[in-house]
Write a protein that holds these residues in place. Structure first.
Motif, PDB file in Angstrom:
ATOM      1  N   ALA A   1      42.773  37.283  37.241  1.00  0.00           N
ATOM      2  CA  ALA A   1      43.060  38.718  37.104  1.00  0.00           C
ATOM      3  C   ALA A   1      42.127  39.389  36.102  1.00  0.00           C
ATOM      4  O   ALA A   1      41.918  40.597  36.157  1.00  0.00           O
ATOM      5  CB  ALA A   1      44.514  38.907  36.669  1.00  0.00           C
ATOM      6  N   LEU A   2      41.562  38.586  35.192  1.00  0.00           N
ATOM      7  CA  LEU A   2      40.704  39.167  34.143  1.00  0.00           C
ATOM      8  C   LEU A   2      39.221  39.082  34.469  1.00  0.00           C
ATOM      9  O   LEU A   2      38.396  39.624  33.736  1.00  0.00           O
ATOM     10  CB  LEU A   2      40.959  38.432  32.805  1.00  0.00           C
ATOM     11  N   ILE A   3      38.872  38.411  35.556  1.00  0.00           N
ATOM     12  CA  ILE A   3      37.468  38.089  35.843  1.00  0.00           C
ATOM     13  C   ILE A   3      36.584  39.337  35.947  1.00  0.00           C
ATOM     14  O   ILE A   3      35.413  39.303  35.593  1.00  0.00           O
ATOM     15  CB  ILE A   3      37.353  37.203  37.121  1.00  0.00           C
ATOM     16  N   ASN A   4      37.163  40.448  36.413  1.00  0.00           N
ATOM     17  CA  ASN A   4      36.364  41.676  36.577  1.00  0.00           C
ATOM     18  C   ASN A   4      36.497  42.615  35.382  1.00  0.00           C
ATOM     19  O   ASN A   4      36.109  43.775  35.463  1.00  0.00           O
ATOM     20  CB  ASN A   4      36.779  42.405  37.871  1.00  0.00           C
ATOM     21  N   ASP A   5      37.083  42.096  34.278  1.00  0.00           N
ATOM     22  CA  ASP A   5      37.284  42.883  33.066  1.00  0.00           C
ATOM     23  C   ASP A   5      37.947  44.225  33.389  1.00  0.00           C
ATOM     24  O   ASP A   5      37.404  45.304  33.099  1.00  0.00           O
ATOM     25  CB  ASP A   5      35.928  43.115  32.373  1.00  0.00           C
ATOM     26  N   PRO A   6      39.158  44.186  33.967  1.00  0.00           N
ATOM     27  CA  PRO A   6      39.788  45.429  34.452  1.00  0.00           C
ATOM     28  C   PRO A   6      40.333  46.309  33.321  1.00  0.00           C
ATOM     29  O   PRO A   6      40.629  45.813  32.233  1.00  0.00           O
ATOM     30  CB  PRO A   6      40.942  44.907  35.313  1.00  0.00           C
ATOM     31  N   ASP A   7      40.479  47.589  33.616  1.00  0.00           N
ATOM     32  CA  ASP A   7      41.087  48.519  32.658  1.00  0.00           C
ATOM     33  C   ASP A   7      42.612  48.426  32.712  1.00  0.00           C
ATOM     34  O   ASP A   7      43.297  48.661  31.736  1.00  0.00           O
ATOM     35  CB  ASP A   7      40.708  49.973  33.016  1.00  0.00           C
ATOM     36  N   LEU A   8      43.106  48.126  33.908  1.00  0.00           N
ATOM     37  CA  LEU A   8      44.557  48.103  34.144  1.00  0.00           C
ATOM     38  C   LEU A   8      44.953  46.752  34.723  1.00  0.00           C
ATOM     39  O   LEU A   8      44.363  46.286  35.704  1.00  0.00           O
ATOM     40  CB  LEU A   8      44.920  49.225  35.135  1.00  0.00           C
ATOM     41  N   LEU A   9      45.966  46.147  34.089  1.00  0.00           N
ATOM     42  CA  LEU A   9      46.411  44.824  34.546  1.00  0.00           C
ATOM     43  C   LEU A   9      47.849  44.882  35.052  1.00  0.00           C
ATOM     44  O   LEU A   9      48.713  45.462  34.381  1.00  0.00           O
ATOM     45  CB  LEU A   9      46.383  43.850  33.373  1.00  0.00           C
ATOM     46  N   PHE A  10      48.081  44.302  36.192  1.00  0.00           N
ATOM     47  CA  PHE A  10      49.438  44.153  36.709  1.00  0.00           C
ATOM     48  C   PHE A  10      49.808  42.682  36.542  1.00  0.00           C
ATOM     49  O   PHE A  10      49.165  41.818  37.137  1.00  0.00           O
ATOM     50  CB  PHE A  10      49.496  44.513  38.198  1.00  0.00           C
ATOM     51  N   LEU A  11      50.799  42.405  35.730  1.00  0.00           N
ATOM     52  CA  LEU A  11      51.198  41.017  35.499  1.00  0.00           C
ATOM     53  C   LEU A  11      52.635  40.828  35.963  1.00  0.00           C
ATOM     54  O   LEU A  11      53.535  41.541  35.517  1.00  0.00           O
ATOM     55  CB  LEU A  11      51.088  40.657  34.012  1.00  0.00           C
TER      56      LEU A  11
END
Lengths: 284, 242
Positions: free
Chosen positions: A144-154
């Motif tokens: 989930a972090l591989i693309n260095d996202p601004d918004l994370l859904f966990l």
């Protein structure tokens, strides 16, 4: 960051609405926890926010734009860790991350650095099929972090992890917030929500009418009393005293001076208590 | 960015590499691919011996002429089966869900799998044709195209009809029977006409009815039946994949 306004949704062939007039907002840089009983619509809410479910009524926007209006570029800016592992079992952890990294437009994060963040660096070349569920969930988080996202859904990010590892995962979630990420978390684990979330919302009967900081909710739903445990000849005894005017409560002051007190704590509600009260009242 | 973003070379290569690694690490998939590719070679190399054996033991004359259609279509069917099983695994194990929340999306991923499947099945059929029908080069491209579509049909059918990998394994036994479908072209009417709805029938029709030159209407009819079946299965597949 996320704004849901009067959202209603019924699954095709579903019995009744899953969401009925849900309104909530997730602010930039906060950790927002959506809590609720099984089947209350937490995943549905996330899916609508991610643009994966259509056919809902109401207004949903993410990054200030209506959901679905950004096309697939939207997914370059978000990261999703599902409740269950979503990995290629025959590939190694590193092969999985390199594959997913290739699917995004911008530069990806270093897979080894991510594996180190979740303590999987020594297992980088191990096939995912040989991982425990907890390890798979940690790798899910890396994905989930591989693309260095601004918004994370966990979704249930600490599932299958032992308490020590779950604590490290929660530390990582807090670190991500410090880096400016916005996190939309769904969980059944109230202690986890209490620990990491800035605000939580309880999703009951398709609505989230109760949204606040965990501390405020615990105070609001708790009792303003002090519970004192003392050792008596007959065993342990408990007494409670109202918090109001406690410094003038003669019985309490007498007990304080007696030297019999073993423990003393306020009876604020836990988030579990709040959850049971909120979900329970909905069933009544 | 759309589903066609899968066409970017690096992306395509990484997806293909992941599939290749998956197949080489699963003996069942690997063995199926190996069988698919060796069967036409074995038939070509031992044609006389097989004919002699079939004549003596079963009383069938010129057995290899019938077996050619089977050996020709089997690489495509097995490659389609392997791809279908990979797609079922992607659905069961979760990667398909994870792909849905990437810029590629499920649509892009299915497009990649279909493209790669068509390319590999096309090449494998050309390889088989080279061994089995070296003198009928005029049929190479049409047959390779139709058999590669047949392989996509098998792949889509597995995912559209099976709920999980176990069901997929059971269903594959039935789907593998489609390798015999070209033989339907050898039947007399009315069975021939009923068989016309089976895509594989048209491969037999081309194989057994065409000589050096392929009739264009026959090829277009075969193509239409294959594309029609693909369209129906694709609709079911997309519903099953959500």
């Amino acid at each position: 960051m996320i704004s849901l306004e009067d959202i209603s949704y019924t699954y095709p062939r579903g019995q009744g609405s899953t969401l009925s007039g849900l309104t909530l907002d997730v602010k930039d840089g906060e950790i927002f926890g959506l809590l609720g009983p099984s089947g209350s619509g937490k995943s549905t809410t996330q899916k609508i926010s991610m643009g994966l479910l259509r056919g809902f009524s109401g207004r949903a926007s993410v990054f200030g734009q209506p959901v679905g209006s950004m096309g697939r570029d939207f997914f370059n800016r978000i990261g999703v860790s599902f409740e269950l592992p979503t990995l290629y079992l025959r590939l190694t952890a590193l092969e999985n991350l390199k594959l997913y990294a290739a699917l995004y437009k911008g530069p990806a994060r270093d897979p080894i650095e991510l594996l180190t963040l979740v303590g999987l660096e020594k297992d980088a070349d191990k096939r995912v099929a040989d991982f425990s569920k907890g390890m798979k969930m940690r790798l899910n988080l890396c994905r989930a972090l591989i693309n260095d996202p601004d918004l994370l859904f966990l979704d249930e990010p600490t599932t299958g992890q032992d308490p020590a590892r779950a604590r490290l995962t929660r530390d990582l979630i807090r670190q991500l917030k410090k880096q400016g990420k916005t996190i939309f978390l769904t969980t059944h684990n109230m202690a986890e929500a209490d620990d990491v979330c800035d605000r939580v919302g309880f999703l009951v009967n398709g609505r989230a009418d109760i949204i606040d900081a965990p501390a405020s909710l615990k105070q609001k739903y708790g009792q303003r009393v002090l519970e004192v445990t003392t050792t008596e000849q007959t065993g342990l005894a408990k007494q409670t005293f109202p918090m109001e005017m406690l410094d003038k409560n003669e019985a309490f002051l007498e007990l304080l001076q007696s030297g019999k007190i073993d423990t003393m704590h306020t009876l604020e509600a836990s988030l579990d208590d709040v959850f049971i009260k909120v979900a329970g009242s909905a069933d009544d | 960015m759309s589903a066609f973003s899968v066409m970017q070379p690096k992306r395509l290569w990484m997806l293909f590499r992941a599939d290749a690694i998956s197949v080489t690490r699963e003996p069942v998939l690997l063995v199926n691919l190996f069988i698919g590719l060796t069967l036409p070679v074995l038939l070509a190399l031992f044609r006389n011996e097989i004919d002699a054996y079939a004549d003596n033991a079963l009383g069938i004359e010129g057995f290899s002429a019938y077996a050619v259609s089977f050996a020709l279509i089997i690489p495509g069917i097995l490659i389609g089966w392997v791809t279908g099983m990979l797609l079922l695994e992607d659905r069961d194990d979760g990667p398909l869900l994870a792909l849905e929340v990437t810029p590629l999306g499920k649509g892009g991923f299915i497009l990649y799998r279909t493209l790669i499947l068509v390319l590999i099945a096309f090449a494998a059929t050309l390889f088989s044709l080279h061994f089995l029908l070296p003198e009928r080069t005029g049929l190479y491209i049409p047959l390779a195209l139709l058999i590669s579509l047949e392989s996509v049909l098998i792949s889509f059918a597995l995912v559209a009809l099976a709920s999980n990998k176990v069901e997929g394994m059971a269903l594959s036994k039935i789907l593998n029977m489609l390798a015999l479908a070209p033989l339907l072209a050898l039947f007399d009417a009315p069975l021939r006409y009923i068989s016309a709805i089976v895509p594989g029938f048209w491969i037999g029709e081309i194989l057994y009815q065409s000589n050096a030159q392929l009739s264009l209407p026959l090829f277009l009819m075969a193509l239409a039946v294959h594309l029609g079946a693909l369209f129906i299965l694709y609709r079911v597949l997309t519903r099953r994949l959500g």
